[in-house]
Design a protein around this motif. Structure first.
Motif, PDB file in Angstrom:
ATOM      1  N   GLN A  20      56.794  15.730  18.405  1.00 18.51           N
ATOM      2  CA  GLN A  20      56.689  14.284  18.573  1.00 18.51           C
ATOM      3  C   GLN A  20      55.814  13.667  17.493  1.00 18.51           C
ATOM      4  O   GLN A  20      56.127  12.591  16.973  1.00 18.51           O
ATOM      5  CB  GLN A  20      56.127  13.957  19.965  1.00 18.51           C
ATOM      6  CG  GLN A  20      57.112  14.198  21.107  1.00 18.51           C
ATOM      7  CD  GLN A  20      56.457  14.014  22.459  1.00 18.51           C
ATOM      8  OE1 GLN A  20      55.347  14.506  22.696  1.00 18.51           O
ATOM      9  NE2 GLN A  20      57.129  13.314  23.359  1.00 18.51           N
ATOM     10  N   ARG A 298      53.555  14.013  28.007  1.00 18.18           N
ATOM     11  CA  ARG A 298      54.520  13.950  26.907  1.00 18.18           C
ATOM     12  C   ARG A 298      55.571  12.870  27.153  1.00 18.18           C
ATOM     13  O   ARG A 298      56.122  12.302  26.217  1.00 18.18           O
ATOM     14  CB  ARG A 298      55.215  15.297  26.723  1.00 18.18           C
ATOM     15  CG  ARG A 298      54.298  16.498  26.595  1.00 18.18           C
ATOM     16  CD  ARG A 298      53.444  16.449  25.346  1.00 18.18           C
ATOM     17  NE  ARG A 298      52.796  17.737  25.101  1.00 18.18           N
ATOM     18  CZ  ARG A 298      51.569  17.887  24.665  1.00 18.18           C
ATOM     19  NH1 ARG A 298      50.825  16.826  24.426  1.00 18.18           N
ATOM     20  NH2 ARG A 298      51.063  19.074  24.459  1.00 18.18           N
ATOM     21  N   ARG A 299      55.848  12.599  28.429  1.00 14.55           N
ATOM     22  CA  ARG A 299      56.804  11.525  28.747  1.00 14.55           C
ATOM     23  C   ARG A 299      56.237  10.171  28.320  1.00 14.55           C
ATOM     24  O   ARG A 299      56.960   9.320  27.795  1.00 14.55           O
ATOM     25  CB  ARG A 299      57.115  11.530  30.247  1.00 14.55           C
ATOM     26  CG  ARG A 299      58.175  10.480  30.632  1.00 14.55           C
ATOM     27  CD  ARG A 299      58.352  10.365  32.135  1.00 14.55           C
ATOM     28  NE  ARG A 299      59.044  11.517  32.697  1.00 14.55           N
ATOM     29  CZ  ARG A 299      58.508  12.379  33.550  1.00 14.55           C
ATOM     30  NH1 ARG A 299      57.233  12.235  33.932  1.00 14.55           N
ATOM     31  NH2 ARG A 299      59.212  13.380  34.038  1.00 14.55           N
ATOM     32  N   GLU A 302      56.594  10.011  24.642  1.00 16.70           N
ATOM     33  CA  GLU A 302      57.990   9.788  24.248  1.00 16.70           C
ATOM     34  C   GLU A 302      58.367   8.316  24.387  1.00 16.70           C
ATOM     35  O   GLU A 302      59.072   7.762  23.538  1.00 16.70           O
ATOM     36  CB  GLU A 302      58.920  10.650  25.104  1.00 16.70           C
ATOM     37  CG  GLU A 302      60.363  10.686  24.632  1.00 16.70           C
ATOM     38  CD  GLU A 302      60.528  11.291  23.251  1.00 16.70           C
ATOM     39  OE1 GLU A 302      61.431  10.834  22.519  1.00 16.70           O
ATOM     40  OE2 GLU A 302      59.749  12.201  22.889  1.00 16.70           O
ATOM     41  N   GLU A 306      59.494   5.927  21.252  1.00 22.19           N
ATOM     42  CA  GLU A 306      60.724   5.135  21.213  1.00 22.19           C
ATOM     43  C   GLU A 306      60.432   3.679  20.860  1.00 22.19           C
ATOM     44  O   GLU A 306      61.190   3.036  20.123  1.00 22.19           O
ATOM     45  CB  GLU A 306      61.436   5.230  22.556  1.00 22.19           C
ATOM     46  CG  GLU A 306      62.632   4.282  22.746  1.00 22.19           C
ATOM     47  CD  GLU A 306      63.760   4.502  21.742  1.00 22.19           C
ATOM     48  OE1 GLU A 306      64.617   3.601  21.634  1.00 22.19           O
ATOM     49  OE2 GLU A 306      63.773   5.544  21.054  1.00 22.19           O
TER      50      GLU A 306
END
Length: 330
Positions: A20, A298-299, A302, A306
């Motif tokens: 990431q 981590r979500r 993410e 985005e």
């Protein structure tokens, strides 16, 4: 696009994995090895070129002084939930800065935690485990109060927030009736979640499980009153993954210590060592674990990644913070 990690030095490694961080570095001019935990101490030259700030838990507040040093700032991408401790009124007043939040991402594990405890409450898991530990007998009745089981039970959700709405959507897969009370959300919108809008008194008196999902804002302090708790039937369960300030804590303690109600308390003020709640077997007390932890962070990363990608591509953000709603959202 020049971006800056304005957060404590250890946070990027928790929010993003190596892949990431590599993807983030490819989206613009950003040194993913450098963090700025204190904007006031940052060099004028580096701040003058910043267009995007990535923030998170423990990030510095972007106040008027910081804004004056960042004339090119056009977005604040927050890797956590509420932005109220990071985004000052000066940001909203400037009017040309997009603010995004990962609240929707953090809602996922909270809704999962809540769903699990709602279903366990339907089985009267805490009460039956307590009885079994004492008797060592299988198949004993579950004791006083309502019937055991989730089939046809009633679940009441206080607040159609992101978390409350997600819990309602999860519950559509089960044979339960879902009630929701929320003064800001209409009956049609609640019906789309597979639920029915009701007044608070009906929700508390009819529900087998009441789960709290309202934001912690001045208008919601003490929302769960002594009178509403008294409407809950014996053996029913109160779930709080929101904030303790929303509840009349003394009234709840009395109900739980008496054994009339059960509870799942993931959020609470620091309990004294001799607080009687520690010894109530039908109360689950957890240390604020419903929200994102470990790999769930981590979500959040993410979601933030985005948003940065969209900014770089000239696309609208997916999860912008609406400044007109900030007085009634956490």
């Amino acid at each position: 696009m020049r971006a800056l990690l304005a957060m404590p030095s250890e946070l990027p490694g928790r929010m993003f994995d190596d892949l990431q961080l590599t993807r983030l570095a490819a989206l613009g001019e950003i040194d993913t090895r450098r963090t700025v935990p204190d904007l006031a101490a940052a060099e004028d030259e580096s701040l003058a070129e910043v267009e995007v700030l990535l923030t998170g838990w423990g990030s510095p507040c972007v106040d008027a002084a910081a804004l004056a040093r960042m004339p090119r700032l056009r977005a604040i991408v927050h890797t956590a939930g509420t932005v109220r401790f990071v985004v000052s009124e000066a940001v909203w007043e400037r009017g040309d800065i997009v603010v995004t939040s990962s609240t929707a991402a953090n809602a996922v594990p909270v809704a999962e935690f809540t769903l699990a405890h709602i279903l366990l409450a339907g089985k009267r898991s805490l009460a039956q485990e307590t009885d079994y530990r004492r008797s060592h007998e299988v198949g004993r009745p579950a004791g006083a109060g309502r019937a055991v089981g989730n089939y046809g039970s009633v679940v009441g959700l206080v607040g159609a927030s992101r978390i409350g709405s997600l819990v309602a959507e999860h519950l559509q897969r089960f044979d339960v009736e879902v009630l929701v009370t929320d003064p800001y959300v209409g009956a049609e919108e609640i019906a789309a979640l597979g639920a029915t809008k009701v007044e608070p008194e009906e929700l508390y008196s009819r529900s087998d499980v009441v789960s709290l999902h309202a934001p912690d804002v001045p208008s919601t302090r003490g929302l769960v009153s002594r009178e509403l708790l008294a409407l809950m039937r014996e053996g029913t369960t109160f779930v709080n993954t929101a904030r303790p300030a929303l509840v009349d804590v003394e009234a709840l303690r009395e109900e739980l210590v008496s054994g009339r109600l059960c509870a799942v308390l993931d959020v609470h003020d620091d309990l004294a060592d001799d607080d009687p709640l520690w010894d109530v077997p039908t109360v689950s007390i957890t240390p604020h674990i419903a929200g994102s932890q470990g790999n769930e962070l981590r979500r959040l990363g993410e979601h933030a990644l985005e948003e940065v990608r969209r900014l770089a591509a000239g696309e609208p953000p997916r999860h912008p913070v609406d400044p007109s709603r900030r007085e009634r959202e956490a």
